[in-house]
Design an enzyme around this catalytic site. Structure first.
Site: not given
Ligand code: G6P
Ligand code: MG
Length: 225
Positions: A13-15, A21, A49, A118-119, A149, A173-174
């Site tokens: 996962d990224l964030d 972020t 998150k 990542s989402a 997710k 994943e966090d």
């Molecule tokens: C990640 C973050 C979320 C964010 C989602 C969509 O999962 O943890 O906080 O809402 O990505 O991100 P975006 O950059 O597409 O708005």
């Molecule tokens: Mg995350």
């Protein structure tokens, strides 16, 4: 039978795993909330998150007791995203979370397949700002998926991008929804954060700086059998 490192894949996962972020998403969402006449706390932000953009907006509007048409929601999410997009232009390698870049380097060195799961639709510019795009053999982001997710789609696509069967992959994943997605994909779920917040993970590390390659390989082996 013991697996070798070059037979398995890591899906990140990224964030909140590679880069912090969450605070930038919070700043941008808060600016939107403030412009609509209300505020929300950092504790409430925790609930966002791993939650997709439009779902996050729905939760925030509910906190403010505000209802919007679909058209207005799209405009509001676009405004937030423009602010967020401005904030991430200032990111650099120094914004990577502790141990993250080192862990990616180590994984690549020993031949582990590396994917992003990542989402976020902003994953590419974030990876580019951090200078880590080239570590990834497959990149699955918010543009590549149709279900958020805890649906396992993002991780299943990551595994297929690595040409690996799901049980040969570990997910980092966090978010609770991310751990749930990893488990339902049939993968080893490595939580980054606290055991209290991520009780369903197979193993939790406070950051990638603590993660142990041999332990993770053993967990994948156990899951794969
Ligand atoms: C990640 C973050 C979320 C964010 C989602 C969509 O999962 O943890 O906080 O809402 O990505 O991100 P975006 O950059 O597409 O708005
Ligand atoms: Mg995350």
């Amino acid at each position: 039978m013991k697996l070798e490192f070059n037979e398995v894949g890591f899906i990140f996962d990224l964030d909140g795993v590679i880069v912090d972020t969450a605070i930038l998403h919070y700043k941008a969402w808060r600016r939107l909330a403030n412009s609509l006449g209300f505020d929300f706390s950092e504790a409430q932000n925790e609930e966002l998150k791993g939650v997709g953009r439009m779902d996050s907006l729905d939760r925030i509007l509910a906190w403010g007791g505000i209802s919007m048409t679909q058209e207005e929601k799209i405009q509001a999410a676009d405004r937030k995203n423009a602010w967020y997009g401005e904030l991430i232009t200032h990111l650099g390698p120094e914004d990577a979370l502790p141990g993250a870049i080192n862990f990616l380097e180590q994984s690549a060195d020993i031949g582990i397949g590396i994917a992003l799961g990542s989402a976020s639709k902003n994953a590419m510019p974030v990876l580019n700002s951090l200078g880590i795009t080239d570590f990834f053999d497959a990149i699955i982001d918010g543009h590549s998926i149709t279900k958020n997710k805890p649906d396992p789609e993002v991780f299943l696509k990551g595994a297929s991008g690595l040409n690996l069967t799901p049980s040969l992959c570990a997910v980092f994943e966090d978010a609770t929804v991310g751990i749930e997605a990893a488990r339902s994909a049939g993968m080893t779920a490595i939580g980054i954060g606290s055991e209290e917040n991520l009780p369903e993970a197979n193993k939790v590390y406070s950051s990638l700086a603590e993660a142990n390659m041999d332990t993770i390989l053993e967990l994948i082996t156990l899951n794969h059998i």
